[in-house]
Design a protein around this motif. Structure first.
Motif, mmCIF file in Angstrom:
data_model
loop_
_atom_site.group_PDB
_atom_site.id
_atom_site.type_symbol
_atom_site.label_atom_id
_atom_site.label_comp_id
_atom_site.label_asym_id
_atom_site.label_seq_id
_atom_site.Cartn_x
_atom_site.Cartn_y
_atom_site.Cartn_z
ATOM 1 N N MET A 18 0.816 -1.207 0.000
ATOM 2 C CA MET A 18 0.000 0.000 0.000
ATOM 3 C C MET A 18 0.853 1.263 0.000
ATOM 4 S SD MET A 18 -2.873 -1.297 -0.373
ATOM 5 C CE MET A 18 -3.827 0.218 -0.347
ATOM 6 N N ALA A 21 1.879 1.841 -3.539
ATOM 7 C CA ALA A 21 0.781 1.936 -4.498
ATOM 8 C C ALA A 21 0.945 3.066 -5.517
ATOM 9 C CB ALA A 21 -0.552 2.082 -3.763
ATOM 10 N N THR A 61 -6.529 -2.687 -14.799
ATOM 11 C CA THR A 61 -7.078 -3.128 -13.506
ATOM 12 C C THR A 61 -8.212 -4.124 -13.682
ATOM 13 O OG1 THR A 61 -8.670 -1.296 -13.436
ATOM 14 C CG2 THR A 61 -6.505 -0.900 -12.447
ATOM 15 N N ARG A 136 -3.664 6.440 -6.482
ATOM 16 C CA ARG A 136 -3.071 5.353 -5.688
ATOM 17 C C ARG A 136 -2.631 5.857 -4.314
ATOM 18 N NH1 ARG A 136 -4.606 3.723 -10.051
ATOM 19 N NH2 ARG A 136 -4.372 1.550 -10.732
ATOM 20 N N THR A 140 -3.354 4.534 -0.322
ATOM 21 C CA THR A 140 -2.432 4.482 0.815
ATOM 22 C C THR A 140 -3.062 5.134 2.036
ATOM 23 O OG1 THR A 140 -0.551 4.619 -0.723
ATOM 24 C CG2 THR A 140 -0.104 5.053 1.596
#
Length: 242
Positions: A18, A21, A61, A136, A140
């Protein structure tokens, strides 16, 4: 999504994933901007190039984030208590709230990217990449300490609360600094626009996250997808203005 392999998956791996990311967002954004650039070179209109650009993250994705956005829209729009809303989100079909939300979000993304390309492909590429990285970074933040999982099991429970507050803050600061550096190529105004895009995109994502925490009791994998798409859309819209 980037193909990766690993021998284990624990809280330490979740934390590292994360925190990193935004690097995935960088790759996604650059690929999307490249697709738009190729389309423009082949003579496509700015609108068609924007469609190609927006399609790339969806393909990479496998539509996971967009599916999460639709599920969250259906869950929140159902008006049911937390358990009922979570049940709605687990269904494989998409309801009217999800359909309308997906339509409006994708239209906003395409229109914003087309508007950014109107200022030149280079600025459009920066807008797409900065927004993708910021999206992204929003993930986090959503995985920071103090944010609980809405239910046991699944991606949400695996990464909820995995990122220390300091790490989340440093990651977002690094993203903002990089965005300012990219925007500075267009002078002080460009730097300010990129900084504003990061701040406002993260703010929009935080508002959605707060809403999900109140209504659902925490985060799920769908919530992470919705948070990312919200930040992406907000960033693109801000950078298309002016």
């Amino acid at each position: 999504m980037l193909p990766v392999s690993g021998a284990r998956w624990d809280r330490s791996a979740a934390r590292a994933g994360m925190v990193c990311a935004p690097l995935v967002g960088l790759v996604t954004g650059l690929c999307a901007a490249a697709a738009g650039g190729v389309a423009l070179l082949l003579g496509a209109s700015q609108l068609l190039a924007a469609v190609a650009t927006v399609a790339v993250p969806a393909v990479l994705t496998r539509g996971l984030h967009l599916d999460g956005l639709a599920d969250v829209a259906d869950g929140l729009g159902s008006g049911r208590p937390a358990e009922g809303a979570l049940d709605v989100m687990k269904r494989s079909d998409i309801g009217p709230f999800g359909v309308v939300t997906l339509l409006l979000v994708l239209l906003a993304q395409v229109a914003a990217v087309a508007g950014a390309y109107a200022a030149g492909w280079a600025w459009g590429a920066v807008a797409v990449t900065v927004s993708a990285v910021t999206a992204r970074a929003a993930l986090t933040l959503a995985a920071r300490e103090g944010v609980p999982a809405a239910r046991p099991g699944g991606l949400g429970a695996a990464v909820a609360g995995a990122v220390p507050l300091r790490s989340a803050a440093l990651t977002c600061a690094a993203v903002a600094s990089a965005a300012v550096g990219a925007g500075a190529l267009w002078g002080p105004y460009g730097a300010v626009r990129c900084a504003a895009a990061v701040v406002l995109a993260l703010g929009a994502a935080h508002l959605l996250l707060a809403r999900c925490r109140r209504r659902l009791g925490g985060v799920t994998g769908d919530v992470f997808g919705a948070v990312g798409e919200t930040a992406l859309t907000a960033g693109l819209v801000v950078l298309a203005l002016g």
